[in-house]
Design a protein around this motif. Structure first.
Motif, PDB file in Angstrom:
ATOM      1  N   PRO A 175       0.829  -1.210   0.000  1.00  0.00           N
ATOM      2  CA  PRO A 175       0.000   0.000   0.000  1.00  0.00           C
ATOM      3  C   PRO A 175       0.859   1.254   0.000  1.00  0.00           C
ATOM      4  O   PRO A 175       1.964   1.269   0.546  1.00  0.00           O
ATOM      5  N   VAL A 176       0.353   2.301  -0.621  1.00  0.00           N
ATOM      6  CA  VAL A 176       1.051   3.588  -0.706  1.00  0.00           C
ATOM      7  C   VAL A 176       0.212   4.625   0.041  1.00  0.00           C
ATOM      8  O   VAL A 176      -0.974   4.794  -0.235  1.00  0.00           O
ATOM      9  N   SER A 177       0.829   5.323   0.968  1.00  0.00           N
ATOM     10  CA  SER A 177       0.097   6.281   1.791  1.00  0.00           C
ATOM     11  C   SER A 177      -0.213   7.565   1.028  1.00  0.00           C
ATOM     12  O   SER A 177       0.419   7.881   0.014  1.00  0.00           O
ATOM     13  N   GLN A 218     -12.268  -3.167  -7.165  1.00  0.00           N
ATOM     14  CA  GLN A 218     -11.526  -4.423  -7.252  1.00  0.00           C
ATOM     15  C   GLN A 218     -10.102  -4.218  -7.740  1.00  0.00           C
ATOM     16  O   GLN A 218      -9.286  -5.133  -7.671  1.00  0.00           O
ATOM     17  N   TYR A 219      -9.779  -3.025  -8.220  1.00  0.00           N
ATOM     18  CA  TYR A 219      -8.426  -2.722  -8.693  1.00  0.00           C
ATOM     19  C   TYR A 219      -7.725  -1.692  -7.799  1.00  0.00           C
ATOM     20  O   TYR A 219      -6.589  -1.903  -7.389  1.00  0.00           O
ATOM     21  N   LEU A 220      -8.383  -0.586  -7.538  1.00  0.00           N
ATOM     22  CA  LEU A 220      -7.790   0.506  -6.767  1.00  0.00           C
ATOM     23  C   LEU A 220      -8.329   0.426  -5.338  1.00  0.00           C
ATOM     24  O   LEU A 220      -9.370   0.975  -5.001  1.00  0.00           O
ATOM     25  N   MET A 221      -7.596  -0.300  -4.503  1.00  0.00           N
ATOM     26  CA  MET A 221      -8.077  -0.682  -3.184  1.00  0.00           C
ATOM     27  C   MET A 221      -7.605   0.282  -2.098  1.00  0.00           C
ATOM     28  O   MET A 221      -6.502   0.827  -2.170  1.00  0.00           O
ATOM     29  N   THR A 222      -8.445   0.479  -1.092  1.00  0.00           N
ATOM     30  CA  THR A 222      -8.044   1.184   0.120  1.00  0.00           C
ATOM     31  C   THR A 222      -7.579   0.160   1.144  1.00  0.00           C
ATOM     32  O   THR A 222      -8.290  -0.804   1.426  1.00  0.00           O
ATOM     33  N   VAL A 223      -6.384   0.356   1.665  1.00  0.00           N
ATOM     34  CA  VAL A 223      -5.863  -0.493   2.737  1.00  0.00           C
ATOM     35  C   VAL A 223      -5.975   0.327   4.024  1.00  0.00           C
ATOM     36  O   VAL A 223      -5.263   1.306   4.196  1.00  0.00           O
ATOM     37  N   ALA A 226      -3.322   2.442   5.956  1.00  0.00           N
ATOM     38  CA  ALA A 226      -2.036   2.368   5.252  1.00  0.00           C
ATOM     39  C   ALA A 226      -2.017   3.149   3.949  1.00  0.00           C
ATOM     40  O   ALA A 226      -0.963   3.606   3.501  1.00  0.00           O
ATOM     41  N   GLY A 227      -3.173   3.291   3.265  1.00  0.00           N
ATOM     42  CA  GLY A 227      -3.171   4.021   2.010  1.00  0.00           C
ATOM     43  C   GLY A 227      -3.913   3.295   0.907  1.00  0.00           C
ATOM     44  O   GLY A 227      -4.966   2.668   1.133  1.00  0.00           O
ATOM     45  N   TYR A 228      -3.334   3.312  -0.293  1.00  0.00           N
ATOM     46  CA  TYR A 228      -3.976   2.731  -1.476  1.00  0.00           C
ATOM     47  C   TYR A 228      -3.055   1.726  -2.138  1.00  0.00           C
ATOM     48  O   TYR A 228      -1.818   1.844  -2.095  1.00  0.00           O
ATOM     49  N   ARG A 229      -3.680   0.744  -2.783  1.00  0.00           N
ATOM     50  CA  ARG A 229      -2.910  -0.261  -3.494  1.00  0.00           C
ATOM     51  C   ARG A 229      -3.595  -0.617  -4.807  1.00  0.00           C
ATOM     52  O   ARG A 229      -4.818  -0.777  -4.846  1.00  0.00           O
ATOM     53  N   LEU A 230      -2.811  -0.693  -5.881  1.00  0.00           N
ATOM     54  CA  LEU A 230      -3.338  -1.089  -7.182  1.00  0.00           C
ATOM     55  C   LEU A 230      -3.097  -2.595  -7.359  1.00  0.00           C
ATOM     56  O   LEU A 230      -1.946  -3.052  -7.318  1.00  0.00           O
TER      57      LEU A 230
END
Length: 234
Positions: A175-177, A218-223, A226-230
């Protein structure tokens, strides 16, 4: 001698406009200005400016209309909108129409300068990356041409949206914050505290484009925390 960055200031309040012109000229920028929306649009569409600083409330034509028409012609043009501090609607609408960032009034000159410098400091790494992004079997994105498709629907992107996707794709293993995106994509210094919703609003815009159901991505997820994950990128 290095060419000066050119800034267009479209602001109808004389005191604010003259103050901004003085500040940016003092800091080494080549500045033009307009106090009218119709004239501001005409100048904005010339493609002669590295960045447009655009107020929302203008006589003749408002900043939203100008932003929309500029984006229809040039998805690469850097735009920062000046919005009313208390108006979330202004912020959301401006970023949805394709502004790179916003500054809420009243603003500090130091913060405004930081944001202008960051938007002008476009990352060059995107040129060296893969031009194609695939998400599952549904989404194909051509980052070079700022276009794509989801199933049979054509998509268009701003340069900032592509930069977000490229950075998330490069770091898809984690994940990216929000702070990291502001630092690496927008170019804001890591030690500068900024009050901004621009990351969240850009993520929401991207989901409306690439997700079959934006409310259940289903692609651009919120963690959480922690942030976002593709995920699912190729």
């Amino acid at each position: 001698m290095k060419n000066k960055a050119r800034i267009l200031i479209v602001e109808d309040e004389v005191a604010i406009r003259e103050g901004l012109v003085d500040v940016f000229v003092y800091h080494g920028y080549d500045v033009d200005f307009s106090g009218d929306g119709t004239e501001g649009l005409k100048k904005s569409l010339t493609g002669a400016f590295d960045l447009i600083l655009l107020d929302v409330m203008l006589p003749g034509m408002n900043g939203f209309e100008i932003c929309n028409q500029v984006r229809a012609q040039d998805r690469d043009q850097a735009i920062i909108m000046l919005t009313a501090k208390s108006s979330d609607e202004d912020i959301i609408e401006g970023l949805t129409l394709g502004a790179d960032d916003y500054v809420a009034k009243p603003f500090s000159i130091a913060q405004l300068l930081l944001r202008v410098q960051a938007v002008l400091r476009r990352t060059k790494s995107i040129v060296e990356q893969e031009h194609k992004i695939s998400l599952g079997d549904d989404v194909e994105i051509d980052s070079q041409n700022l276009s794509g498709r989801r199933d049979e629907e054509s998509l268009s992107f701003t340069r900032r949206e592509i930069e977000i996707l490229q950075y998330l794709r490069t770091n898809s293993h984690r994940p990216v914050s929000r702070d990291e995106l502001l630092n690496k994509v927008w170019g804001y210094a890591a030690n500068v505290e900024l009050e901004t919703r621009t990351v969240d609003i850009h993520i929401a815009k991207l989901r409306r484009k690439i997700e079959p159901n934006p409310s259940e991505p289903q692609y651009l997820m919120t963690v959480r925390g922690a942030g976002y994950r593709l995920v699912g990128s190729q």
